[in-house]
Design a protein around this motif. Structure first.
Motif, mmCIF file in Angstrom:
data_model
loop_
_atom_site.group_PDB
_atom_site.id
_atom_site.type_symbol
_atom_site.label_atom_id
_atom_site.label_comp_id
_atom_site.label_asym_id
_atom_site.label_seq_id
_atom_site.Cartn_x
_atom_site.Cartn_y
_atom_site.Cartn_z
ATOM 1 N N UNK A 146 27.966 87.920 70.621
ATOM 2 C CA UNK A 146 29.295 87.595 70.116
ATOM 3 C C UNK A 146 29.798 86.240 70.616
ATOM 4 N N UNK A 147 28.910 85.434 71.210
ATOM 5 C CA UNK A 147 29.291 84.099 71.650
ATOM 6 C C UNK A 147 29.570 83.194 70.455
ATOM 7 N N UNK A 148 30.427 82.232 70.659
ATOM 8 C CA UNK A 148 30.743 81.243 69.615
ATOM 9 C C UNK A 148 30.042 79.924 69.942
ATOM 10 N N UNK A 149 29.377 79.343 68.969
ATOM 11 C CA UNK A 149 28.679 78.076 69.141
ATOM 12 C C UNK A 149 29.433 76.989 68.392
ATOM 13 N N UNK A 150 29.665 75.889 69.026
ATOM 14 C CA UNK A 150 30.361 74.763 68.383
ATOM 15 C C UNK A 150 29.520 73.505 68.541
ATOM 16 N N UNK A 151 29.458 72.658 67.503
ATOM 17 C CA UNK A 151 28.646 71.436 67.609
ATOM 18 C C UNK A 151 29.182 70.507 68.689
ATOM 19 N N UNK A 152 28.269 69.814 69.320
ATOM 20 C CA UNK A 152 28.625 68.843 70.334
ATOM 21 C C UNK A 152 28.216 67.463 69.847
ATOM 22 N N UNK A 153 29.103 66.529 69.910
ATOM 23 C CA UNK A 153 28.826 65.171 69.444
ATOM 24 C C UNK A 153 28.166 64.382 70.571
ATOM 25 N N UNK A 154 26.926 63.915 70.285
ATOM 26 C CA UNK A 154 26.191 63.082 71.243
ATOM 27 C C UNK A 154 25.877 61.768 70.553
ATOM 28 N N UNK A 155 26.350 60.660 71.078
ATOM 29 C CA UNK A 155 26.097 59.343 70.493
ATOM 30 C C UNK A 155 24.809 58.803 71.076
ATOM 31 N N UNK A 156 23.797 58.585 70.226
ATOM 32 C CA UNK A 156 22.497 58.086 70.646
ATOM 33 C C UNK A 156 22.411 56.612 70.275
ATOM 34 N N UNK A 157 22.271 55.750 71.255
ATOM 35 C CA UNK A 157 22.173 54.316 71.026
ATOM 36 C C UNK A 157 20.722 53.950 70.684
ATOM 37 N N UNK A 158 20.324 54.304 69.471
ATOM 38 C CA UNK A 158 18.966 53.996 69.006
ATOM 39 C C UNK A 158 19.078 53.399 67.607
ATOM 40 N N UNK A 159 18.754 52.097 67.486
ATOM 41 C CA UNK A 159 18.965 51.402 66.225
ATOM 42 C C UNK A 159 18.082 51.963 65.108
ATOM 43 N N UNK A 160 16.825 52.286 65.427
ATOM 44 C CA UNK A 160 15.910 52.811 64.399
ATOM 45 C C UNK A 160 16.441 54.123 63.819
#
Length: 406
Positions: free
Chosen positions: A15-29
């Motif tokens: 019954x846990x709730x999952x929420x997206x986490x924003x991770x900024x990846x500094x990868x140009x490709x």
């Protein structure tokens, strides 16, 4: 920790709730790949879905349609029966002006037939014989012309066939052949078509209202200048269908006139115009040589000196099939919202694909995974740690193994 405790913990975590986490990846490709995928999805929905397919519209593709046809022209033939004038009553079948009709181009006539005894035609399978025993009285051949009498008689020269009781003389190679009606090429066909889209209450026809009452008497169809003059010379239809009159005059044929109405009702009614196309529909168009063309038979009956006679006529004709298609569309909020929602949802495909690349092929995928997936430790887990004296990692490993058996 026993199985019962582990199963209870698994059930609680269900019954846990999952929420997206924003991770900024500094990868140009990876960033370039992400933006390209987004751009392609936006272009697909903007250009193809909304501009080309017009998916913001409610559509109807089964219009109600009516077709009335009229044919004009006079022809003349000259045979052993004499000179004959052909008018509309003679060469158009049926005469009601329907969406399917045929035009006579050649005939084979067998005159003065009456019910009597005569030899069967030699071309009929099972008709040839050498004695009476070859002819079973009362038998009828499927492709024959009458009922066998049980006698074997001379057909011509030394050839014998079974005698039959039928309309004699039977149709054969000696029947009178009328000359080809070459003037048929110059006949004209008026096609009056109207359509109605009941969902939108829209009606339109292929003849515009004109101030000049003599317009239709003097015009002929031209896609560029006289689109609303649906008068077609038969030669024009034959040419556009990819056929020739010389070929059709020998075997007959079936030609299709397709009228297509594509109407965008968000625009003015004058933008909804008929589109005409022509094609050949009989077997030759399918690359086969069996049962070529189009023909049928009919008879004219009359009485003479108390005896009934008939004239049998085999007609080779050009059958015209008029086929009407149509589709109309008009703006509606429901399909618009549905397609916008589909577009926004599809943009998430870019994130999914880039996440897969990030966690599978990048050098620091373990670091990225640790940053992307983070669990907020519940009080129940800390309580279990304190009770059993195991580390959090050990507890999770035991819990995962025990959950398999729950």
């Amino acid at each position: 920790m026993g199985y019962r405790e582990s199963c209870a913990l698994c059930w609680a975590e269900f019954w846990d709730y999952e929420t997206p986490k924003v991770v900024v990846v500094k990868n140009r490709t990876l960033g370039i790949i992400y933006r390209i995928i987004q751009l392609l999805i936006i272009l697909y929905f903007a250009v193809y879905v909304f501009i080309i397919q017009k998916s913001y519209q409610e559509r109807e593709n089964a219009p109600e349609s009516s077709v009335i046809t009229k044919m004009k022209g006079i022809a003349m033939s000259n045979s052993s029966l004499g000179v004959k004038i052909w008018d509309v009553v003679e060469y158009v079948h049926p005469p009601e002006g329907r969406d399917i009709f045929s035009v006579t181009v050649r005939t084979i006539t067998t005159p003065l037939q009456k019910l009597q005894y005569c030899p069967e035609d030699e071309s009929v399978p099972g008709s040839r014989c050498t004695s009476d025993s070859d002819c079973l009285a009362g038998e009828m051949e499927l492709l024959g012309n009458g009922v066998k009498t049980g006698r074997c008689v001379i057909y011509h020269d030394s050839i014998k066939t079974c005698e039959i009781y039928a309309w004699c003389p039977v149709e054969n190679g000696l029947s009178i052949r009328d000359s080809v009606l070459k003037m048929v090429q110059n006949f004209t066909i008026l096609i009056k078509n109207s359509i109605h889209f009941p969902r939108f209450g829209f009606t339109k026809g292929n003849i515009q209202k004109s101030r000049d009452p003599t317009y239709l008497r003097n015009c002929s169809f031209d896609e560029g200048t006289d689109l609303y003059c649906p008068i077609f010379p038969l030669s024009f239809i034959i040419e556009k269908a990819g056929a020739t009159f010389d070929e059709l005059s020998q075997t007959g044929g079936i030609l299709g006139i397709i009228i297509n109405w594509i109407c965008d009702l968000d625009k003015a009614a004058s933008e909804c115009n008929p589109q005409y196309s022509f094609r050949r529909l009989d077997s030759i168009s399918q690359g086969t040589t069996s049962s070529l063309g189009y023909n049928f038979r009919h008879a004219k009956y009359y009485m003479e000196n108390g005896t009934e006679y008939r004239t049998l006529i085999k007609v080779f004709g050009i059958r015209i099939d008029i086929i009407v298609h149509g589709e109309a569309g008009k703006f509606d909020i429901v399909p618009t919202v549905i397609n916008i929602a589909a577009a926004l949802t599809s943009i998430g495909v870019g994130s999914f694909l880039c996440d897969w690349i990030l966690l599978t092929f990048m050098n620091k995928n373990d670091v990225y995974s640790a940053r992307k997936f983070e669990e907020v430790i519940k009080e129940r887990i800390m309580l279990a740690v304190n009770e059993h004296g195991a580390s959090e990692q050990e507890l999770k490993a035991i819990q995962a193994e025990n959950c398999k058996h729950c």
